[in-house]
Design an enzyme around this catalytic site. Structure first.
Site, PDB file in Angstrom:
ATOM      1  N   ARG A 164      15.049  11.028 -18.790  1.00 20.64           N
ATOM      2  CA  ARG A 164      14.497   9.873 -19.422  1.00 20.64           C
ATOM      3  C   ARG A 164      14.805   9.814 -21.239  1.00 20.64           C
ATOM      4  NH1 ARG A 164      12.176   9.964 -15.234  1.00 20.64           N
ATOM      5  NH2 ARG A 164      10.113   9.810 -14.850  1.00 20.64           N
ATOM      6  N   SER A 236       2.818   9.687 -17.822  1.00 21.95           N
ATOM      7  CA  SER A 236       3.835  11.429 -18.493  1.00 21.95           C
ATOM      8  C   SER A 236       3.484  11.157 -19.601  1.00 21.95           C
ATOM      9  CB  SER A 236       4.383  11.653 -17.946  1.00 21.95           C
ATOM     10  OG  SER A 236       4.943  11.790 -16.404  1.00 21.95           O
ATOM     11  N   GLU A 332       6.797  11.969 -24.675  1.00 26.76           N
ATOM     12  CA  GLU A 332       8.245  11.162 -23.777  1.00 26.76           C
ATOM     13  C   GLU A 332       7.448   9.836 -24.245  1.00 26.76           C
ATOM     14  OE1 GLU A 332       8.394  10.702 -19.034  1.00 26.76           O
ATOM     15  OE2 GLU A 332       7.038   8.391 -19.669  1.00 26.76           O
TER      16      GLU A 332
HETATM   17  P1  FAD Z   1       7.195  -0.164 -24.095  1.00 29.91           P
HETATM   18  O1  FAD Z   1       6.309   0.783 -24.164  1.00 29.91           O
HETATM   19  O2  FAD Z   1       6.681  -1.543 -24.628  1.00 29.91           O
HETATM   20  O3  FAD Z   1       8.574   0.086 -25.384  1.00 29.91           O
HETATM   21  C1  FAD Z   1       9.260   1.765 -25.385  1.00 29.91           C
HETATM   22  C2  FAD Z   1       9.997   1.898 -26.004  1.00 29.91           C
HETATM   23  O4  FAD Z   1      10.672   0.830 -25.497  1.00 29.91           O
HETATM   24  C3  FAD Z   1       9.717   1.154 -27.333  1.00 29.91           C
HETATM   25  O5  FAD Z   1      10.482   2.677 -28.072  1.00 29.91           O
HETATM   26  C4  FAD Z   1       9.978  -0.113 -27.779  1.00 29.91           C
HETATM   27  O6  FAD Z   1      10.636  -0.344 -29.129  1.00 29.91           O
HETATM   28  C5  FAD Z   1      11.517  -0.053 -26.623  1.00 29.91           C
HETATM   29  N1  FAD Z   1      11.589  -1.041 -26.005  1.00 29.91           N
HETATM   30  C6  FAD Z   1      10.348  -1.833 -25.610  1.00 29.91           C
HETATM   31  N2  FAD Z   1      11.511  -3.325 -24.956  1.00 29.91           N
HETATM   32  C7  FAD Z   1      11.934  -2.919 -25.669  1.00 29.91           C
HETATM   33  C8  FAD Z   1      13.514  -4.981 -25.626  1.00 29.91           C
HETATM   34  N3  FAD Z   1      13.641  -5.203 -24.808  1.00 29.91           N
HETATM   35  N4  FAD Z   1      14.808  -4.175 -26.732  1.00 29.91           N
HETATM   36  C9  FAD Z   1      14.724  -2.770 -27.822  1.00 29.91           C
HETATM   37  N5  FAD Z   1      13.279  -1.731 -27.861  1.00 29.91           N
HETATM   38  C10 FAD Z   1      12.615  -2.386 -26.815  1.00 29.91           C
HETATM   39  N6  FAD Z   1       7.817   5.736 -16.197  1.00 29.91           N
HETATM   40  C11 FAD Z   1       8.987   6.157 -15.695  1.00 29.91           C
HETATM   41  O7  FAD Z   1      10.089   6.450 -16.031  1.00 29.91           O
HETATM   42  N7  FAD Z   1       8.909   6.490 -14.067  1.00 29.91           N
HETATM   43  C12 FAD Z   1       7.231   6.408 -13.964  1.00 29.91           C
HETATM   44  O8  FAD Z   1       7.312   7.040 -13.119  1.00 29.91           O
HETATM   45  C13 FAD Z   1       5.783   6.221 -14.591  1.00 29.91           C
HETATM   46  N8  FAD Z   1       4.991   6.086 -14.464  1.00 29.91           N
HETATM   47  C14 FAD Z   1       4.438   4.955 -14.969  1.00 29.91           C
HETATM   48  C15 FAD Z   1       3.272   5.386 -14.500  1.00 29.91           C
HETATM   49  C16 FAD Z   1       2.142   4.836 -15.967  1.00 29.91           C
HETATM   50  C17 FAD Z   1       0.477   4.338 -15.146  1.00 29.91           C
HETATM   51  C18 FAD Z   1       2.256   4.139 -16.798  1.00 29.91           C
HETATM   52  C19 FAD Z   1       1.361   3.562 -17.982  1.00 29.91           C
HETATM   53  C20 FAD Z   1       3.115   4.282 -17.774  1.00 29.91           C
HETATM   54  C21 FAD Z   1       4.494   4.906 -16.344  1.00 29.91           C
HETATM   55  N9  FAD Z   1       6.280   5.348 -16.978  1.00 29.91           N
HETATM   56  C22 FAD Z   1       6.569   5.513 -16.111  1.00 29.91           C
HETATM   57  C23 FAD Z   1       6.265   4.710 -18.220  1.00 29.91           C
HETATM   58  C24 FAD Z   1       6.601   3.729 -18.852  1.00 29.91           C
HETATM   59  O9  FAD Z   1       6.084   2.610 -17.372  1.00 29.91           O
HETATM   60  C25 FAD Z   1       8.351   3.155 -18.884  1.00 29.91           C
HETATM   61  O10 FAD Z   1       8.740   4.494 -19.747  1.00 29.91           O
HETATM   62  C26 FAD Z   1       8.180   2.044 -19.093  1.00 29.91           C
HETATM   63  O11 FAD Z   1       9.725   1.227 -18.411  1.00 29.91           O
HETATM   64  C27 FAD Z   1       7.978   1.296 -20.374  1.00 29.91           C
HETATM   65  O12 FAD Z   1       8.089  -0.375 -20.231  1.00 29.91           O
HETATM   66  P2  FAD Z   1       7.267  -0.990 -21.285  1.00 29.91           P
HETATM   67  O13 FAD Z   1       7.766  -2.311 -20.597  1.00 29.91           O
HETATM   68  O14 FAD Z   1       6.576  -1.135 -21.211  1.00 29.91           O
HETATM   69  O15 FAD Z   1       7.692  -0.415 -23.087  1.00 29.91           O
HETATM   70  N1  EPU Z   2       1.765  19.438 -10.829  1.00 28.67           N
HETATM   71  C1  EPU Z   2       1.314  20.379 -10.798  1.00 28.67           C
HETATM   72  N2  EPU Z   2      -0.284  19.681 -11.598  1.00 28.67           N
HETATM   73  C2  EPU Z   2      -0.845  18.747 -12.036  1.00 28.67           C
HETATM   74  C3  EPU Z   2       0.843  17.521 -12.346  1.00 28.67           C
HETATM   75  C4  EPU Z   2       1.644  18.410 -11.600  1.00 28.67           C
HETATM   76  O1  EPU Z   2       1.528  21.550 -10.647  1.00 28.67           O
HETATM   77  O2  EPU Z   2      -1.641  18.458 -12.779  1.00 28.67           O
HETATM   78  C5  EPU Z   2       3.096  19.948 -10.335  1.00 28.67           C
HETATM   79  C6  EPU Z   2       2.759  19.345  -7.911  1.00 28.67           C
HETATM   80  O3  EPU Z   2       2.554  20.354  -8.111  1.00 28.67           O
HETATM   81  C7  EPU Z   2       4.600  19.299  -8.280  1.00 28.67           C
HETATM   82  C8  EPU Z   2       5.403  18.881  -9.595  1.00 28.67           C
HETATM   83  O4  EPU Z   2       4.630  19.457 -10.979  1.00 28.67           O
HETATM   84  O5  EPU Z   2       4.916  20.249  -7.624  1.00 28.67           O
HETATM   85  C9  EPU Z   2       5.483  17.908  -9.403  1.00 28.67           C
HETATM   86  O6  EPU Z   2       4.961  16.230  -9.584  1.00 28.67           O
HETATM   87  P1  EPU Z   2       4.481  14.657  -9.660  1.00 28.67           P
HETATM   88  O7  EPU Z   2       5.820  14.581  -8.500  1.00 28.67           O
HETATM   89  O8  EPU Z   2       3.393  14.325  -9.544  1.00 28.67           O
HETATM   90  O9  EPU Z   2       5.954  14.380 -11.047  1.00 28.67           O
HETATM   91  P2  EPU Z   2       5.790  15.081 -12.405  1.00 28.67           P
HETATM   92  O10 EPU Z   2       7.673  15.678 -12.007  1.00 28.67           O
HETATM   93  O11 EPU Z   2       4.542  15.564 -12.977  1.00 28.67           O
HETATM   94  C10 EPU Z   2       7.665  12.909 -12.709  1.00 28.67           C
HETATM   95  C11 EPU Z   2       7.777  12.036 -13.681  1.00 28.67           C
HETATM   96  C12 EPU Z   2       6.780  10.711 -13.080  1.00 28.67           C
HETATM   97  C13 EPU Z   2       7.232  10.092 -12.443  1.00 28.67           C
HETATM   98  C14 EPU Z   2       7.085  11.411 -10.769  1.00 28.67           C
HETATM   99  C15 EPU Z   2       7.202  11.067  -9.479  1.00 28.67           C
HETATM  100  C16 EPU Z   2       8.286  12.972 -15.914  1.00 28.67           C
HETATM  101  C17 EPU Z   2       8.017  13.361 -17.461  1.00 28.67           C
HETATM  102  N3  EPU Z   2       7.323  12.614 -15.100  1.00 28.67           N
HETATM  103  O12 EPU Z   2       6.400  13.410 -12.589  1.00 28.67           O
HETATM  104  O13 EPU Z   2       6.986   9.768 -14.533  1.00 28.67           O
HETATM  105  O14 EPU Z   2       6.321   9.529 -11.360  1.00 28.67           O
HETATM  106  O15 EPU Z   2       7.808  12.620 -11.167  1.00 28.67           O
HETATM  107  O16 EPU Z   2       8.788  10.964  -8.981  1.00 28.67           O
HETATM  108  O17 EPU Z   2      10.102  13.325 -15.353  1.00 28.67           O
HETATM  109  C18 EPU Z   2       6.367   9.219 -16.529  1.00 28.67           C
HETATM  110  O18 EPU Z   2       7.796   8.840 -16.780  1.00 28.67           O
HETATM  111  O19 EPU Z   2       5.950   8.003 -16.383  1.00 28.67           O
HETATM  112  C19 EPU Z   2       5.915   9.338 -15.168  1.00 28.67           C
HETATM  113  C20 EPU Z   2       4.843   9.031 -14.186  1.00 28.67           C
END
Ligand code: FAD
Ligand code: EPU
Length: 336
Positions: A164, A236, A332
């Site tokens: 991240r 997250s 994050e």
């Molecule tokens: P924004 O939220 O619009 O911006 C994020 C940051 O980037 C800000 O600081 C902004 O200023 C900067 N920025 C955006 N675009 C540019 C650009 N073109 N140039 C310079 N700076 C810029 N993340 C994960 O890593 N893994 C996951 O599994 C994951 N699951 C998610 C699930 C949900 C339901 C949600 C809501 C979010 C999740 N995220 C996850 C977080 C998020 O989707 C990612 O961080 C994504 O890359 C953010 O993209 P965005 O375009 O919405 O960025």
């Molecule tokens: N867990 C709990 N309780 C909870 C949630 C999770 O005990 O309420 C435990 C689960 O049982 C599991 C472990 O935590 O053993 C990991 O959970 P999960 O697979 O849901 O993933 P996570 O570590 O909570 C990360 C990323 C997610 C990404 C998933 C899948 C971060 C900060 N988050 O979540 O990314 O989608 O793994 O790879 O690394 C995001 O960055 O916004 C995001 C959603």
């Protein structure tokens, strides 16, 4: 010429669904439009860049310009026996881009299906999920340097990617507008299904393929993460903390069931969701803000929460995790 809108509501431009306004708002469809805004609209500054608004929390109205790079286009730059090299505009929707690659049989980002946001943001926090991080396929990141006003094409090895993390969150913070990202994808995909129950989910549907991985990832994500269209959230809220393995071991002596993942010989990653759940926060609601009932790492907006309410809840959660486990959670989400 880009149109500058005034007193613009941002409720639909952040997945937390926080109802704040921007003093000014503009979308830039090309590098020239970005430069034109930077040259001619200094009176609207300060400015902040957004993509899909899925990793930000607005705590108040933004008294400046919110600029959304809306540069589109997916172009194949090179094809050889092994790889296809593709440049995608910063304003392309990430998941639509993943779908585009999967349909063409190109491997590398199928495990990153259904992550919200834009292509331009994907390298910033090195998006990751289900055992894959985007750094594995980023060839280079093209950006406008806001100090020199010159375009830079930064190769992967100089992006300082980490969990991240990247140079765009550190040395180059607030210094770049990413305009496109170049990806090197695999024409002979190597499947990665080792994370959690991913393989079991695929097995339900038959033999493995890029499409089946994508569908399985989507299925698992839908089963535990709230859909921002129904319940405001930013994924997250905290990173998973990486602690010294001795510290993790000490906690495990008290909590045998603690999940953890070795990072290297000395460090271990502990899921923040587990730590937060142990502190009793899972499913809790205070006013309009809450902790998701299926994933304690996700803070949700039950309706009209203010960004302050969500940020206050996050602070309380951090404090209780620290007091129980002596572990500092790092946010994050970008709090503005
Ligand atoms: P924004 O939220 O619009 O911006 C994020 C940051 O980037 C800000 O600081 C902004 O200023 C900067 N920025 C955006 N675009 C540019 C650009 N073109 N140039 C310079 N700076 C810029 N993340 C994960 O890593 N893994 C996951 O599994 C994951 N699951 C998610 C699930 C949900 C339901 C949600 C809501 C979010 C999740 N995220 C996850 C977080 C998020 O989707 C990612 O961080 C994504 O890359 C953010 O993209 P965005 O375009 O919405 O960025
Ligand atoms: N867990 C709990 N309780 C909870 C949630 C999770 O005990 O309420 C435990 C689960 O049982 C599991 C472990 O935590 O053993 C990991 O959970 P999960 O697979 O849901 O993933 P996570 O570590 O909570 C990360 C990323 C997610 C990404 C998933 C899948 C971060 C900060 N988050 O979540 O990314 O989608 O793994 O790879 O690394 C995001 O960055 O916004 C995001 C959603």
């Amino acid at each position: 010429m880009a149109e500058i809108k005034e007193n613009y509501p941002l409720g639909h431009f952040n997945t937390m669904g926080i109802n704040v306004n921007a003093r000014y708002f503009a979308q830039a469809r090309s590098i020239d439009e970005i430069k034109e805004i930077l040259d001619n609209h200094r009176d609207c500054f300060p400015f902040y860049i957004i993509g899909g608004g899925s990793n930000i929390l607005f705590t108040k109205d933004y008294n400046g310009l919110i600029l959304q790079p809306a540069i589109k286009g997916i172009n194949i730059l090179e094809e050889n026996l092994e790889n296809t090299v593709i440049e995608a505009g910063a304003g392309e929707n990430w998941d639509e881009f993943v779908e585009w690659t999967v349909k063409r049989g190109l491997g590398g980002i199928e495990n990153l299906s259904l992550i919200p946001g834009s292509v331009g943001s994907s390298p910033i926090q090195n998006i990751g999920a289900y055992g894959t991080e985007v750094r594995e396929v980023v060839e280079r990141v093209n950006y406008l340097d806001l100090k020199t006003l010159k375009m830079v094409s930064l190769p992967n090895r100089e992006c300082n990617f980490g969990y991240r993390d990247s140079i765009f969150k550190n040395h180059l913070k607030n210094r770049t507008i990413i305009t496109s990202v170049v990806f090197r994808l695999n024409r002979h995909p190597v499947f990665n299904t080792s994370y959690g129950n991913l393989q079991a989910e695929i097995d339900k549907h038959g033999s493995i393929s890029l499409e089946r991985i994508r569908n399985a990832v989507i299925e698992i994500r839908r089963s535990k993460l709230p859909d921002p269209a129904e319940l405001g959230n930013a994924g997250s809220f905290f990173k998973n903390p990486v602690v010294e393995s001795a510290r993790a071991q000490a906690i495990r002596e008290e909590y045998e069931e603690m999940p953890s993942f070795p990072v290297d010989e000395s460090f271990t990653k502990i899921p923040a969701g587990w730590l937060i759940e142990q502190c009793g926060w899972k499913g809790k609601k205070t006013g309009n803000a809450g902790v998701h009932e299926k994933q304690a790492l996700v803070l949700v907006n039950y309706g009209d929460a203010t960004g302050r309410e969500i940020a206050d809840l996050a602070e309380k959660i951090s404090r209780s995790v620290f007091s129980k486990f002596k572990i500092e959670l790092e946010t994050e989400v970008n709090i503005i």
